[in-house]
Design a protein around this motif. Structure first.
Motif, PDB file in Angstrom:
ATOM      1  N   SER A  53       0.824  -1.207   0.000  1.00 44.13           N
ATOM      2  CA  SER A  53       0.000   0.000   0.000  1.00 44.13           C
ATOM      3  C   SER A  53       0.859   1.259   0.000  1.00 44.13           C
ATOM      4  CB  SER A  53      -0.951   0.001   1.194  1.00 44.13           C
ATOM      5  OG  SER A  53      -1.827  -1.110   1.123  1.00 44.13           O
ATOM      6  N   THR A 118      -5.079   0.785   3.091  1.00 44.28           N
ATOM      7  CA  THR A 118      -4.810  -0.324   3.999  1.00 44.28           C
ATOM      8  C   THR A 118      -5.797  -1.440   3.688  1.00 44.28           C
ATOM      9  OG1 THR A 118      -5.083  -1.067   6.311  1.00 44.28           O
ATOM     10  CG2 THR A 118      -6.013   1.072   5.779  1.00 44.28           C
ATOM     11  N   THR A 119      -5.309  -2.616   3.384  1.00 46.69           N
ATOM     12  CA  THR A 119      -6.205  -3.701   2.980  1.00 46.69           C
ATOM     13  C   THR A 119      -7.197  -4.060   4.084  1.00 46.69           C
ATOM     14  OG1 THR A 119      -4.585  -5.391   3.597  1.00 46.69           O
ATOM     15  CG2 THR A 119      -4.589  -4.666   1.296  1.00 46.69           C
ATOM     16  N   SER A 120      -6.802  -3.918   5.337  1.00 46.54           N
ATOM     17  CA  SER A 120      -7.692  -4.264   6.452  1.00 46.54           C
ATOM     18  C   SER A 120      -8.538  -3.084   6.913  1.00 46.54           C
ATOM     19  CB  SER A 120      -6.874  -4.760   7.650  1.00 46.54           C
ATOM     20  OG  SER A 120      -6.112  -3.698   8.200  1.00 46.54           O
ATOM     21  N   GLY A 121      -8.042  -1.875   6.693  1.00 44.08           N
ATOM     22  CA  GLY A 121      -8.696  -0.693   7.240  1.00 44.08           C
ATOM     23  C   GLY A 121      -8.358  -0.469   8.695  1.00 44.08           C
ATOM     24  N   GLY A 142     -10.603   6.403   2.392  1.00 41.60           N
ATOM     25  CA  GLY A 142      -9.955   5.127   2.665  1.00 41.60           C
ATOM     26  C   GLY A 142     -10.078   4.214   1.464  1.00 41.60           C
ATOM     27  N   THR A 144      -9.771   0.325   1.223  1.00 46.83           N
ATOM     28  CA  THR A 144      -9.640  -0.826   2.105  1.00 46.83           C
ATOM     29  C   THR A 144     -10.221  -2.067   1.434  1.00 46.83           C
ATOM     30  OG1 THR A 144     -11.779  -0.442   3.192  1.00 46.83           O
ATOM     31  CG2 THR A 144      -9.867   0.679   4.141  1.00 46.83           C
ATOM     32  N   ASN A 158     -15.040   5.582   2.484  1.00 44.08           N
ATOM     33  CA  ASN A 158     -14.177   4.410   2.601  1.00 44.08           C
ATOM     34  C   ASN A 158     -14.583   3.445   1.499  1.00 44.08           C
ATOM     35  OD1 ASN A 158     -12.302   2.548   3.433  1.00 44.08           O
ATOM     36  ND2 ASN A 158     -13.514   1.782   5.142  1.00 44.08           N
ATOM     37  N   ILE A 160     -14.457   0.137   0.075  1.00 43.81           N
ATOM     38  CA  ILE A 160     -14.147  -1.210   0.540  1.00 43.81           C
ATOM     39  C   ILE A 160     -14.177  -2.144  -0.667  1.00 43.81           C
ATOM     40  CG2 ILE A 160     -14.806  -3.076   2.090  1.00 43.81           C
ATOM     41  CD1 ILE A 160     -16.318  -0.892   3.755  1.00 43.81           C
TER      42      ILE A 160
END
Length: 187
Positions: A53, A118-121, A142, A144, A158, A160
């Motif tokens: 990231s 960030t892949t997870s958040g 975000g 994520t 965000n 996702i």
């Protein structure tokens, strides 16, 4: 191992995830327009992330400062992942969880747009930075995957990615980053 079968499975998973991105198109468009408005208002785009990231942050910042597809003047973007002196001094003095928040505190203004990848958040250093950006009044985005993690409650948007597999999420992140760059340039 039969690598042909492996490649077919990975390709199918990649395609399935990309086909599931369509519900995000309106939000991606809205974020691209927010990026245009940020630049028009004299703001800059700040990006951050860890590992892959971090590389995506640098890649997207380079497309914005240099060019993506269209010849144009450079636009202001900073990847907060590149200055090893800042990263190591802040990491040493304040802790790794604050390497981006401290830079946000120093560099971010209300007219800016901040992108945390960030892949997870849930990456603590990205979460802390996004909270700092919100306190400053910057627009926060975000990128994520999975459930969206803690960034879901912090960011203005965000995005996702519809996967819980890190590789698939990262593939989608760079696709979205490229789409945002093209929208930004289209103005």
């Amino acid at each position: 191992m039969d690598y042909i079968d492996y490649l077919k499975r990975e390709h199918a998973a990649h395609n399935a995830m990309f086909n599931a991105l369509e519900p995000l198109f309106l939000r991606i468009s809205d974020i691209g327009i927010a990026m245009q408005n940020c630049i028009k208002a004299g703001g800059k785009i700040l990006l951050m992330g860890n590992g892959g990231s971090a590389a995506d942050s640098q890649h997207i910042a380079a497309e914005i400062v240099g060019r993506f597809k269209k010849e144009r003047k450079g636009m202001p973007a900073i990847a907060l992942t590149t200055d090893t002196s800042i990263l190591t001094s802040v990491g040493n003095d304040y802790g790794y969880d604050y390497i981006f928040a401290r830079q946000i505190e120093a560099l971010c203004r209300p007219a800016d747009l901040v992108i945390g990848i960030t892949t997870s958040g849930n990456s603590a250093n990205v979460v802390n930075a996004m909270q700092a950006a919100k306190e400053i009044g910057a627009f926060t985005v975000g990128l994520t995957g999975g459930t969206g993690g803690k960034l879901t409650d912090i960011c203005d948007h965000n995005l996702i990615m519809p996967s819980s597999v890190t590789a698939r999420i990262q593939e989608a992140h760079i696709f979205v980053g490229h789409c945002l760059c093209e929208i930004l340039e289209s103005d």
